[in-house]
Design a protein around this motif. Structure first.
Motif, PDB file in Angstrom:
ATOM      1  N   ARG A  46       0.821  -1.209   0.000  1.00 42.89           N
ATOM      2  CA  ARG A  46       0.000   0.000   0.000  1.00 42.89           C
ATOM      3  C   ARG A  46       0.857   1.262   0.000  1.00 42.89           C
ATOM      4  O   ARG A  46       0.531   2.255  -0.628  1.00 42.89           O
ATOM      5  CB  ARG A  46      -0.912  -0.032   1.225  1.00 42.89           C
ATOM      6  N   TRP A  47       1.962   1.212   0.744  1.00 43.29           N
ATOM      7  CA  TRP A  47       2.806   2.398   0.894  1.00 43.29           C
ATOM      8  C   TRP A  47       3.868   2.530  -0.193  1.00 43.29           C
ATOM      9  O   TRP A  47       4.577   3.543  -0.229  1.00 43.29           O
ATOM     10  CB  TRP A  47       3.480   2.387   2.256  1.00 43.29           C
ATOM     11  N   ILE A  50       3.609   3.205  -3.203  1.00 47.10           N
ATOM     12  CA  ILE A  50       3.342   4.356  -4.072  1.00 47.10           C
ATOM     13  C   ILE A  50       3.870   5.646  -3.454  1.00 47.10           C
ATOM     14  O   ILE A  50       4.111   6.636  -4.150  1.00 47.10           O
ATOM     15  CB  ILE A  50       1.833   4.447  -4.367  1.00 47.10           C
ATOM     16  N   LYS A  51       4.082   5.647  -2.125  1.00 48.16           N
ATOM     17  CA  LYS A  51       4.626   6.813  -1.417  1.00 48.16           C
ATOM     18  C   LYS A  51       6.099   6.638  -1.072  1.00 48.16           C
ATOM     19  O   LYS A  51       6.662   7.428  -0.307  1.00 48.16           O
ATOM     20  CB  LYS A  51       3.825   7.068  -0.147  1.00 48.16           C
ATOM     21  N   GLY A  52       6.710   5.578  -1.614  1.00 49.79           N
ATOM     22  CA  GLY A  52       8.128   5.343  -1.360  1.00 49.79           C
ATOM     23  C   GLY A  52       8.419   4.763   0.006  1.00 49.79           C
ATOM     24  O   GLY A  52       9.531   4.902   0.524  1.00 49.79           O
ATOM     25  N   LYS A  53       7.439   4.090   0.600  1.00 47.94           N
ATOM     26  CA  LYS A  53       7.614   3.496   1.920  1.00 47.94           C
ATOM     27  C   LYS A  53       7.305   2.004   1.859  1.00 47.94           C
ATOM     28  O   LYS A  53       6.677   1.520   0.932  1.00 47.94           O
ATOM     29  CB  LYS A  53       6.680   4.170   2.935  1.00 47.94           C
ATOM     30  N   ALA A  59       9.332  -0.559  -1.589  1.00 46.46           N
ATOM     31  CA  ALA A  59       9.704   0.750  -2.133  1.00 46.46           C
ATOM     32  C   ALA A  59      11.110   0.741  -2.712  1.00 46.46           C
ATOM     33  O   ALA A  59      11.356   1.320  -3.785  1.00 46.46           O
ATOM     34  CB  ALA A  59       9.587   1.813  -1.051  1.00 46.46           C
ATOM     35  N   SER A 117      12.247   1.591  -6.542  1.00 51.53           N
ATOM     36  CA  SER A 117      13.206   2.676  -6.796  1.00 51.53           C
ATOM     37  C   SER A 117      14.374   2.173  -7.631  1.00 51.53           C
ATOM     38  O   SER A 117      14.889   2.892  -8.497  1.00 51.53           O
ATOM     39  CB  SER A 117      13.724   3.237  -5.471  1.00 51.53           C
ATOM     40  N   HIS A 145       4.370   3.401 -12.598  1.00 56.98           N
ATOM     41  CA  HIS A 145       3.164   3.904 -11.931  1.00 56.98           C
ATOM     42  C   HIS A 145       2.054   2.851 -11.976  1.00 56.98           C
ATOM     43  O   HIS A 145       1.324   2.672 -10.983  1.00 56.98           O
ATOM     44  CB  HIS A 145       2.692   5.193 -12.599  1.00 56.98           C
ATOM     45  N   LYS A 156       2.809   0.318  -9.281  1.00 55.51           N
ATOM     46  CA  LYS A 156       2.544   0.855  -7.935  1.00 55.51           C
ATOM     47  C   LYS A 156       1.045   0.905  -7.652  1.00 55.51           C
ATOM     48  O   LYS A 156       0.604   0.581  -6.543  1.00 55.51           O
ATOM     49  CB  LYS A 156       3.162   2.248  -7.794  1.00 55.51           C
ATOM     50  N   HIS A 199      -0.989  -1.092  -4.761  1.00 53.73           N
ATOM     51  CA  HIS A 199      -1.858  -0.344  -3.848  1.00 53.73           C
ATOM     52  C   HIS A 199      -3.271  -0.923  -3.850  1.00 53.73           C
ATOM     53  O   HIS A 199      -3.872  -1.144  -2.784  1.00 53.73           O
ATOM     54  CB  HIS A 199      -1.874   1.129  -4.265  1.00 53.73           C
TER      55      HIS A 199
END
Length: 212
Positions: free
Chosen positions: A163-164, A166-169, A173, A177, A191, A194, A198
């Protein structure tokens, strides 16, 4: 070719077999059922029920796949994924697992896409190295786009790791990256991956933790 429609009872049967194959003995009532593993098979009595809709006598290598197993080979191909495959196949259910279903000479991208399209029930096993595989992520995104049932199995990872991302967490992640830093994957595709992670993180599924 007529695709078999997956009814709710079949989804329950397949899920019961999935749980038995994973050797799950306890499940909580939460949206994501948290489960522990042990050596027992508490759901063995449910496995024969899956053959009610697909009989071994009618099953051939040419019939459409009913279940597709999306997984990271280095983590679970020889363990959890194979146990799920063998349990389902043992009841006459047609299952796609790449190591057993792909033949020499097959153009595997098309073979895998065809298997995903024919299956009406998808099992996605999320494990430690899952997001390092472009194939796993591309399959997941495609599975979501075709709109069939997806049951996520969180194997030593948590739903928030997906879930995270998409926020780089979260655990996935860094892998995403790295895909981006190598420049081999288009930003639109990253995208898409991700968003797929999510979305599936909110699907009803199972968290498997080894308590031994």
């Amino acid at each position: 070719m007529v695709k078999e429609t997956l009814c709710f009872c079949n989804a329950q049967k397949y899920t019961a077999i999935l749980l038995s194959a994973a050797e799950i003995t306890t499940c909580g009532p939460s949206t994501q059922n948290t489960c522990s593993t042990s050596g027992g098979h508490a759901f063995d009595q449910i496995i024969p029920l899956a053959s009610a809709s697909v009989t071994s006598s009618s099953r051939t290598k040419h019939m459409p796949y009913q279940v597709f197993i999306n997984h990271c080979g280095q983590d679970v191909k020889e363990t959890l994924a194979s146990r799920i495959y063998n349990s389902l196949e043992g009841t006459g259910v047609r299952v796609f697992l790449d190591k057993t279903e792909l033949n020499h000479g097959d153009f595997f991208p098309l073979a895998i896409e065809a298997a995903m399209r024919s299956a009406s029930f998808h099992i996605a096993i999320f494990s430690e190295h899952y997001a390092q595989s472009p194939w796993c992520l591309a399959e997941l995104a495609f599975m979501i786009e075709i709109g069939e049932t997806i049951v996520p199995v969180f194997y030593h990872v948590e739903p928030f790791d997906l879930r995270w991302a998409i926020k780089g967490k979260g655990k996935y992640a860094d892998a995403l990256s790295e895909h981006e830093s190598k420049g081999r994957i288009a930003s639109e595709e990253l995208h898409r991956w991700k968003m797929a992670l999510h979305r599936v993180s909110f699907c009803h599924g199972y968290i498997i933790k080894n308590t031994e």
